[in-house]
Design a protein around this motif. Sequence first.
Motif, PDB file in Angstrom:
ATOM      1  N   LYS A   2     -38.814 -81.157  38.277  1.00 39.18           N
ATOM      2  CA  LYS A   2     -39.879 -80.285  37.804  1.00 39.18           C
ATOM      3  C   LYS A   2     -39.305 -78.937  37.380  1.00 39.18           C
ATOM      4  O   LYS A   2     -38.464 -78.361  38.061  1.00 39.18           O
ATOM      5  N   SER A   3     -39.774 -78.444  36.233  1.00 43.06           N
ATOM      6  CA  SER A   3     -39.290 -77.144  35.765  1.00 43.06           C
ATOM      7  C   SER A   3     -39.856 -76.032  36.639  1.00 43.06           C
ATOM      8  O   SER A   3     -40.965 -76.128  37.163  1.00 43.06           O
ATOM      9  N   LYS A   4     -39.065 -74.984  36.797  1.00 41.08           N
ATOM     10  CA  LYS A   4     -39.474 -73.838  37.603  1.00 41.08           C
ATOM     11  C   LYS A   4     -39.307 -72.589  36.757  1.00 41.08           C
ATOM     12  O   LYS A   4     -38.205 -72.268  36.313  1.00 41.08           O
ATOM     13  N   ARG A   5     -40.407 -71.900  36.544  1.00 38.97           N
ATOM     14  CA  ARG A   5     -40.401 -70.759  35.630  1.00 38.97           C
ATOM     15  C   ARG A   5     -40.383 -69.442  36.391  1.00 38.97           C
ATOM     16  O   ARG A   5     -41.027 -69.296  37.427  1.00 38.97           O
ATOM     17  N   ILE A   6     -39.642 -68.478  35.856  1.00 33.26           N
ATOM     18  CA  ILE A   6     -39.696 -67.109  36.358  1.00 33.26           C
ATOM     19  C   ILE A   6     -39.918 -66.162  35.184  1.00 33.26           C
ATOM     20  O   ILE A   6     -39.608 -66.486  34.034  1.00 33.26           O
ATOM     21  N   TYR A   7     -40.467 -65.005  35.503  1.00 33.46           N
ATOM     22  CA  TYR A   7     -40.715 -63.957  34.514  1.00 33.46           C
ATOM     23  C   TYR A   7     -39.827 -62.769  34.874  1.00 33.46           C
ATOM     24  O   TYR A   7     -39.975 -62.180  35.947  1.00 33.46           O
ATOM     25  N   VAL A   8     -38.889 -62.459  33.996  1.00 33.19           N
ATOM     26  CA  VAL A   8     -37.934 -61.386  34.255  1.00 33.19           C
ATOM     27  C   VAL A   8     -38.336 -60.158  33.453  1.00 33.19           C
ATOM     28  O   VAL A   8     -38.349 -60.189  32.215  1.00 33.19           O
ATOM     29  N   ILE A  21     -38.294 -59.582  38.942  1.00 32.10           N
ATOM     30  CA  ILE A  21     -38.475 -61.026  38.792  1.00 32.10           C
ATOM     31  C   ILE A  21     -39.770 -61.429  39.482  1.00 32.10           C
ATOM     32  O   ILE A  21     -39.978 -61.145  40.666  1.00 32.10           O
ATOM     33  N   VAL A  22     -40.635 -62.093  38.720  1.00 26.05           N
ATOM     34  CA  VAL A  22     -41.913 -62.601  39.231  1.00 26.05           C
ATOM     35  C   VAL A  22     -41.900 -64.118  39.082  1.00 26.05           C
ATOM     36  O   VAL A  22     -41.505 -64.639  38.030  1.00 26.05           O
ATOM     37  N   ASP A  23     -42.316 -64.839  40.127  1.00 27.59           N
ATOM     38  CA  ASP A  23     -42.288 -66.301  40.028  1.00 27.59           C
ATOM     39  C   ASP A  23     -43.570 -66.832  39.394  1.00 27.59           C
ATOM     40  O   ASP A  23     -44.474 -66.068  39.028  1.00 27.59           O
ATOM     41  N   GLU A  24     -43.676 -68.150  39.278  1.00 28.45           N
ATOM     42  CA  GLU A  24     -44.794 -68.753  38.554  1.00 28.45           C
ATOM     43  C   GLU A  24     -46.123 -68.641  39.291  1.00 28.45           C
ATOM     44  O   GLU A  24     -47.179 -68.926  38.720  1.00 28.45           O
ATOM     45  N   ASP A  25     -46.084 -68.185  40.553  1.00 30.97           N
ATOM     46  CA  ASP A  25     -47.315 -67.946  41.306  1.00 30.97           C
ATOM     47  C   ASP A  25     -47.688 -66.466  41.357  1.00 30.97           C
ATOM     48  O   ASP A  25     -48.673 -66.097  42.007  1.00 30.97           O
ATOM     49  N   GLY A  26     -46.892 -65.622  40.703  1.00 32.93           N
ATOM     50  CA  GLY A  26     -47.182 -64.194  40.684  1.00 32.93           C
ATOM     51  C   GLY A  26     -46.534 -63.405  41.804  1.00 32.93           C
ATOM     52  O   GLY A  26     -46.776 -62.205  41.944  1.00 32.93           O
ATOM     53  N   ASN A  27     -45.705 -64.064  42.612  1.00 28.71           N
ATOM     54  CA  ASN A  27     -44.996 -63.360  43.682  1.00 28.71           C
ATOM     55  C   ASN A  27     -43.815 -62.583  43.109  1.00 28.71           C
ATOM     56  O   ASN A  27     -43.081 -63.100  42.263  1.00 28.71           O
ATOM     57  N   VAL A  28     -43.628 -61.362  43.583  1.00 29.23           N
ATOM     58  CA  VAL A  28     -42.489 -60.563  43.137  1.00 29.23           C
ATOM     59  C   VAL A  28     -41.287 -60.924  44.005  1.00 29.23           C
ATOM     60  O   VAL A  28     -41.280 -60.686  45.215  1.00 29.23           O
ATOM     61  N   LEU A 381     -52.422 -61.590  42.336  1.00 32.02           N
ATOM     62  CA  LEU A 381     -51.787 -60.272  42.331  1.00 32.02           C
ATOM     63  C   LEU A 381     -52.532 -59.346  43.288  1.00 32.02           C
ATOM     64  O   LEU A 381     -53.698 -59.049  43.090  1.00 32.02           O
ATOM     65  N   LYS A 382     -51.842 -58.889  44.324  1.00 34.14           N
ATOM     66  CA  LYS A 382     -52.456 -58.098  45.395  1.00 34.14           C
ATOM     67  C   LYS A 382     -51.744 -56.757  45.552  1.00 34.14           C
ATOM     68  O   LYS A 382     -50.753 -56.485  44.886  1.00 34.14           O
ATOM     69  N   LEU A 383     -52.274 -55.924  46.485  1.00 38.76           N
ATOM     70  CA  LEU A 383     -51.620 -54.669  46.843  1.00 38.76           C
ATOM     71  C   LEU A 383     -50.165 -54.948  47.187  1.00 38.76           C
ATOM     72  O   LEU A 383     -49.867 -55.822  48.005  1.00 38.76           O
ATOM     73  N   LEU A 384     -49.251 -54.215  46.555  1.00 36.40           N
ATOM     74  CA  LEU A 384     -47.844 -54.591  46.597  1.00 36.40           C
ATOM     75  C   LEU A 384     -47.006 -53.655  47.458  1.00 36.40           C
ATOM     76  O   LEU A 384     -47.075 -52.435  47.337  1.00 36.40           O
ATOM     77  N   THR A 385     -46.204 -54.259  48.317  1.00 36.96           N
ATOM     78  CA  THR A 385     -45.239 -53.521  49.116  1.00 36.96           C
ATOM     79  C   THR A 385     -44.161 -52.915  48.218  1.00 36.96           C
ATOM     80  O   THR A 385     -43.858 -53.464  47.156  1.00 36.96           O
ATOM     81  N   PRO A 386     -43.524 -51.818  48.628  1.00 35.62           N
ATOM     82  CA  PRO A 386     -42.413 -51.266  47.841  1.00 35.62           C
ATOM     83  C   PRO A 386     -41.065 -51.890  48.182  1.00 35.62           C
ATOM     84  O   PRO A 386     -40.072 -51.613  47.508  1.00 35.62           O
ATOM     85  N   TYR A 387     -41.017 -52.733  49.220  1.00 35.28           N
ATOM     86  CA  TYR A 387     -39.728 -53.232  49.715  1.00 35.28           C
ATOM     87  C   TYR A 387     -39.342 -54.510  48.975  1.00 35.28           C
ATOM     88  O   TYR A 387     -39.482 -55.627  49.484  1.00 35.28           O
TER      89      TYR A 387
END
Length: 589
Positions: A2-8, A21-28, A381-387
Amino acid sequence: MKSKRIYVGLANSVHDSAMAIVDEDGNVLFAESTERYLQNKRAIGVSPDHFVWTRKVLDTYAKDATQIVLSRSWSDKMNSIVDGQIAKVIESEPIIDKYSSQINDELIYEFFYGKFMAYASRNMLACPGVSFEHELKSRENSTAKVIKNIGWNHHLSHAATACLTSGIESGLCVILDGYGEESAGAVYEYNQNEESWEKMFVCDEDLSYKSTASLGSYYSLICRFCGFDSLKGEEWKVMGLACYGKINPEFYNELRELIWIENGHIIEKEVLKKNKVVEKLTRYKIKEGQDFLEVADIAFTGQKYFEDILLEFLNICYEKHPNKNLLFGGGCALNSKANGLIIKNTPFEKLHIYSAPSDDGNALGAAYLSFLSMGGKKDNLKLLTPYLGSNFEQDKLYKLNKYGWGNIEYVGEKQYELAAKLLSDGKIIGWANGRAEFGPRALGNRSILADPRYSEVKDHLNAHVKFREAFRPFAPSILEEFAEEYFMDAEDSPYMQKTLLFNENKYDVVPGVVHFDGTGRLQTVKKEWNPQYYRLIHAFYEITGVPVLLNTSFNVMGKPIIHSVEDAVAVFTTSGIDGLFIEGYYLSK
């Protein structure tokens, strides 16, 4: 397979380039400024997909990716804009050379600054993506490929960062910085509940594009008048110095000729008339050999005028688009002193400024925009940590333990009580744990810490640890549940983006973090975001009864915050830091 996409995301501005880098589920998965790896402040003119570093980041955070969407923080339209700027430089330079002896030094500087930025911008528009693909193909057995390369509008990238990191469903988004593609600012109505991502950001073209002046460029001018270098990012120094000054009415009135609000827009004169105003204002500029404190009134007045313009413009924006939530981004959103005035002086009830509101944060915004435009779920997409930055390399920690000098031991869970005891005894410590912060602030993972109960700690840190000007203040990190006890009109400030007034009964409790005007640029520390740092401050609180630590970035003046184990040890051994805690290891002198 299965292909795995990232957004750089590639923030490809001349200053503060960065990669996210953000993954295909929107996780940073990762976000960090180029300056950290290079240890070169602001990484001026360096592409974010830097040689070798890009390969390392991909191997660490996105090794299994097969499809890559590159997302740049400037649209392709910027190429023609930069070509036009270079054409003007070529046309004007012979005239500048011929009459240079008759032209004011500040105007000469502005010309050559503009020339540098134009040519450097051309390079920054051309390289990102090309460098990335080279690094991608240099990886052994790599099957990943770039399937799309998108350039996003610069201010829309800012807006995406400001809005999509907030956890807020709707709000008014205001972007103000030095320059953009059409203007030096933009205003958007943001609504995450819209069906299509394009309708989530509705630009008010009147408020955005009819403003002719740049509030960011104005502040850069004030920075130079005070003897600092805006290209080095020394605007912080103006804010610190301003607290020692008072209003200069004559200077304030003359600033009205430089930049002002008219019919709801931030306005300046056309170039030749503006140059005459700048030339007249240069008599206020610091003189060679003059002490910084002698121009504190210029810093105060310049800062005050910035605040007045900002607050007036924000009130105009609210009148046109009433919404209790303000999402603020762009370089101007780093002015923590002004940020601390917004809620009290506008109808907005909530202010969100992410940890990286300047151009480095656009790496994240550009990646988010590509994610949404290619079908990503906005609800993720939720409130995002700085770490979100780099971890320390384990093999380097192993080598440090094996080959380091004798005063090193692994203390593990004992580090909290040991560090708190050292701090309460007046020692200065370096605290380096977990992932690095994204943005310019040290928020407890790459920090130098001290006991705030003694006023003399400020002079000691400035002279013997940071090696910087004596007027520079230090920030308080406070357990979030104690913020109201210590600050007037306390607000949540997890990213250290707001300067607020201390309650007067706390001046003598934590004088080391109370600035000359009774303020502090606070960080409210959340247990769920940073349990290690929270635990350390709490251990200090149990010893002293004070839930506050003095926090400053783990670096010396002129250098970025540390990136590697070697960086941490270098700063520790060449400064007045007494002890270093790094991933459970304790180094002492």
